[in-house]
Write an enzyme that holds these catalytic residues in place. Sequence first.
Site, PDB file in Angstrom:
ATOM      1  N   SER A   1      34.795  40.730  38.732  1.00 32.60           N
ATOM      2  CA  SER A   1      33.942  39.543  38.738  1.00 32.60           C
ATOM      3  C   SER A   1      32.730  39.665  39.649  1.00 32.60           C
ATOM      4  CB  SER A   1      34.763  38.314  39.162  1.00 32.60           C
ATOM      5  OG  SER A   1      35.758  38.038  38.226  1.00 32.60           O
TER       6      SER A   1
ATOM      7  N   HIS B   1      33.544  32.971  46.851  1.00 29.55           N
ATOM      8  CA  HIS B   1      34.189  33.882  45.907  1.00 29.55           C
ATOM      9  C   HIS B   1      33.132  34.694  45.153  1.00 29.55           C
ATOM     10  CE1 HIS B   1      37.494  34.925  42.966  1.00 29.55           C
ATOM     11  NE2 HIS B   1      38.136  34.953  44.113  1.00 29.55           N
TER      12      HIS B   1
ATOM     13  N   ASP C   1      41.174  15.525  45.510  1.00 27.23           N
ATOM     14  CA  ASP C   1      40.327  16.575  44.956  1.00 27.23           C
ATOM     15  C   ASP C   1      39.601  16.107  43.701  1.00 27.23           C
ATOM     16  OD1 ASP C   1      41.338  18.122  46.942  1.00 27.23           O
ATOM     17  OD2 ASP C   1      42.443  19.507  45.655  1.00 27.23           O
TER      18      ASP C   1
ATOM     19  N   ASP D   1      32.355  36.185  32.618  1.00 27.29           N
ATOM     20  CA  ASP D   1      32.042  37.447  33.287  1.00 27.29           C
ATOM     21  C   ASP D   1      32.781  38.606  32.645  1.00 27.29           C
ATOM     22  OD1 ASP D   1      34.428  36.324  34.160  1.00 27.29           O
ATOM     23  OD2 ASP D   1      34.073  36.695  36.280  1.00 27.29           O
TER      24      ASP D   1
END
EC number: 3.1.3.1
Length: 519
Positions: free
Chosen positions: A108, A169, A304, A376
Amino acid sequence: MGTSVCNGMLAVGTLHPTEREKDPEYWRQQAQETLRDALRLQHLNQNVAKNLILFLGDGMGVSTVTAARILKGQLQHRKGEESLLEMDKFPYVALAKTYNTNAQVPDSAGTATAYLCGVKANEGTVGVSASVTRDRCNTTKGQEVTSILRWAKDEGKAVGIVTTTRVTHATPSAAYAHSANRDWYSDGEMPLDALEGGCKDIARQLVENIPDIEVILGGGRKYMFPRNTSDVEYPQEERHRGTRLDGKDLVQAWHDTKPAGKVAKYVWHRRELLALNLSRVDFLLGLFEPGDMVYELDRNNETDPSLSEMVAVAIRMLQKNPRGFFLLVEGGRIDHGHHEGKAKQALHEAVELDRAVGLAGRLTSPHDTLSVVTADHSHVFTFGGYTPRGNPIFGLAPMQSDVDRKPFTSILYGNGPGYKIVGGERENVSAVDFAHANYQAQAAVPLRQETHGGEDVAVFARGPMAHLLHGVHEQNYIPHAMAYAACIGTNRAHCSSAARPAATASLLPVLLLLLLLLC
């Protein structure tokens, strides 16, 4: 059509064609309607793209897209196959070749460098050229490459990043960072030679490299705080404590980089996010988990936000800039679900990403907003087994194996943690809850983590100059096409006048006709 819930799984009662599908005229009319839509695409949208949105489904290969489409339909109590994802409605589709410069099956980080920075790179590296070797800090200097987020910012546009992973990330980090290792989230994850060599961790680069990113939403709190700092949400859990060795509080540092008179807000709770008066906020940082955000199926609705909720806030924030915006949206945990062999988690993540695509479409216009949806890389995820129409996507194939005489699920993996031998034989799936959210689908080869797949991924495009995404492309072509559409980056000769050269060319037949009439 009747549905029932069996073993915690959506089961579809009617598996044969509907009455209208038995009529050939139904299919002919559907095809003619599609043909009319295709003919309308001859009138190209050659506007300048004021806004750019790149939706990235991490690990969302074509098999995942198809399975997510069926799941979406079955969640709406339909058979599923005939359903449309929001991305399916985009008029232009291409394929992207995903290999890294040193890897046939990519990771990735190298792919993120391709579709954000416009150059292919080695696996494990972000925001640097292929001259950089993974883990080798001393190969980085002078090899940094900038991203389309930077290009947009340099033209005065607002920019934002929304992800369901850590904001440090692989995918989001390629938008702002330059690192020989994607895993250098904080200095606590870096080797001594990299620290002594002057390389900066990714969290620090998030704050320092492009300090005026207007919106950053996702997970990754622990990389922003000094080692052993208790987490605000999980104060008793040691694994969620801060990781930084340099003693920096990067949330405070983020605040400190903002110009005087500008309002910068940091939030870590869904309620805080949704209560913001966005007209009075100039910069927004939201970190809702210490690491990656929780799977959508397991998400705490109180604390969240969903990906869709974050995207809605981001777009409303960025739309305040009259010059437009660039927004990167990552459905990052599709990938994690697949790696764990948990297809149900992965596919629900994909459906949520698609929900965000639809919401963004309602908040913007294809007249001035170029939206691109892609992945990706793929995964070794598949579904098959001659399942009948409307078969529950997480269900069994209609027959048993003609070798070991055991049933099998339609969804399978080429490798991964779902490989299981019981009593010297393949596990009998009828004895387990294969519809459970955390069920690990059977795999052909045992691995602790399932791997990526190497096939091309789809690229869906809608809006100004979307037709530039039209065939089989190298993955690094994507940001160049988007930048061309928005008149940002280096290739801007076509932007000197309000009209595109191609648009002028398309008017020539009309002008000639008018000239003949006048004569």
